[in-house]
Design a protein around this motif. Structure first.
Motif, short mmCIF file in Angstrom:
data_model
loop_
_atom_site.label_atom_id
_atom_site.label_comp_id
_atom_site.label_asym_id
_atom_site.label_seq_id
_atom_site.Cartn_x
_atom_site.Cartn_y
_atom_site.Cartn_z
N ARG A 121 0.83 -1.21 0.00
CA ARG A 121 0.00 0.00 0.00
C ARG A 121 0.86 1.25 0.00
O ARG A 121 0.46 2.29 -0.55
N LEU A 122 2.04 1.20 0.61
CA LEU A 122 2.96 2.34 0.57
C LEU A 122 3.40 2.61 -0.87
O LEU A 122 3.43 3.77 -1.31
N LEU A 123 3.73 1.56 -1.60
CA LEU A 123 4.07 1.71 -3.01
C LEU A 123 2.88 2.25 -3.80
O LEU A 123 3.03 3.08 -4.69
N HIS A 124 1.69 1.76 -3.44
CA HIS A 124 0.46 2.24 -4.07
C HIS A 124 0.31 3.75 -3.88
O HIS A 124 -0.04 4.48 -4.83
N ILE A 125 0.52 4.22 -2.67
CA ILE A 125 0.38 5.64 -2.36
C ILE A 125 1.38 6.47 -3.14
O ILE A 125 1.07 7.58 -3.63
N ILE A 126 2.60 5.96 -3.28
CA ILE A 126 3.63 6.68 -4.03
C ILE A 126 3.19 6.87 -5.48
O ILE A 126 3.30 7.97 -6.05
N PHE A 127 2.66 5.82 -6.10
CA PHE A 127 2.18 5.92 -7.47
C PHE A 127 0.99 6.88 -7.56
O PHE A 127 0.86 7.63 -8.54
N PHE A 128 0.12 6.85 -6.55
CA PHE A 128 -1.03 7.76 -6.53
C PHE A 128 -0.56 9.21 -6.51
O PHE A 128 -1.09 10.05 -7.25
N LEU A 129 0.42 9.51 -5.68
CA LEU A 129 0.94 10.88 -5.60
C LEU A 129 1.59 11.32 -6.91
O LEU A 129 1.47 12.48 -7.32
#
Length: 294
Positions: free
Chosen positions: A152-160
């Motif tokens: 989910r941390l990687l997910h958030i990075i891509f979202f940003l």
């Protein structure tokens, strides 16, 4: 999601394992699905924050539909590719119906969202395998819970990243389909199919790895996976060739005019019909080619 699907879920040497409960699916699935939806929205759709009550209602409804679909699809499909294909279709339908995107936006958002998820699953697969080998878990689902925050941390990075670089103001994506030229239409169709092709390739890779891990003695099932790899490689190469043709054709036209094609069509469209504009462009293209494209 797909790691949880294989390691928590279906088969171990012909013996049916315990099906994951809806409660367990919610623990991992709600954060993942929320981020998937946000990524799809920020990628293609404008103005999702105008009405927060409507936004929250749509988000909750979307999450419920997706998780219920995953729950029942996992009971029917023993192949991760079929499962992901079903989930991708649900995302596309939700973006179209609930979030009121056009077909291009909904298809591109749904496919890109699942493609990104597949990328994360594929990239982190070796790390996840080492994580399983280095620690002992009473329930394999516990491993998925502990590993999920990292994903989910990687997910958030891509979202940003996508909040800054996205397709929300791209006329080819958000504009009316009837106003797109032939090259734009073919390009977007081929791009979507290419994304699907890449996603299926990664899903097949994940499927293959976990099947090898679960069935070390018998590898006869690999024949089907290898055939998929072969034909996907062949057809993806064909897709790329066609895509390059239309991209180069489009760029060649832009170079000829030395201004954007959108500016030309918006100006000429006020005075000329579509057939007249097309005729003039073909004449100019022919003259340009006769001069050697200089």
């Amino acid at each position: 999601m797909f790691k949880m699907y294989f390691l928590c879920g279906i088969i171990e040497r012909g013996r049916v394992m315990e099906q994951i409960s809806l409660f367990k699916l919610i623990i991992v699935g709600v954060p993942e699905t929320t981020l998937n939806l946000l990524i799809g929205l920020v990628l293609c759709r404008d103005n999702v924050k105008k009405d927060w009550k409507s936004f929250i209602f749509k988000m909750v409804a979307s999450i419920i539909v997706i998780l219920i679909t995953i729950y029942f699809a996992r009971r029917e499909f023993k192949n991760v590719t079929l499962l992901a294909g079903t989930i991708t279709l649900i995302y596309v339908i939700i973006f179209k119906i609930i979030w009121e995107m056009n077909f291009r936006q909904s298809i591109l958002s749904g496919c890109s969202t699942m493609f990104l998820l597949c990328c994360l699953e594929t990239i982190t697969l070796p790390l996840y395998n080492k994580f399983l080998q280095s620690m002992r878990f009473a329930d394999i689902f516990d491993a998925s819970i502990l590993f999920s925050p990292f994903l989910r941390l990687l997910h958030i990075i891509f979202f940003l990243i996508l909040t800054k670089w996205n397709l929300r103001n791209n006329e080819v994506i958000s504009g009316k389909w009837s106003k797109q030229n032939k090259h734009s239409k073919f390009a977007i169709i081929i791009i979507i199919f290419s994304i699907l092709w890449c996603m299926i390739s990664m899903l097949n890779y994940i499927d293959l790895n976990y099947r090898i891990a679960l069935f070390k003695e018998d590898t006869s099932f690999l024949v089907g996976n290898m055939k998929i790899f072969f034909w996907m490689t062949v057809w993806f190469f064909v897709f790329l060739l066609v895509l390059l043709y239309y991209i180069f054709n489009f760029l060649d036209t832009q170079k000829m005019f030395d201004i954007s094609l959108e500016e030309i069509l918006s100006t000429a469209g006020e005075e000329l019909s579509k057939e007249e504009i097309k005729g003039y462009i073909e004449i100019l293209q022919q003259k340009y080619n006769e001069k050697g494209g200089k």
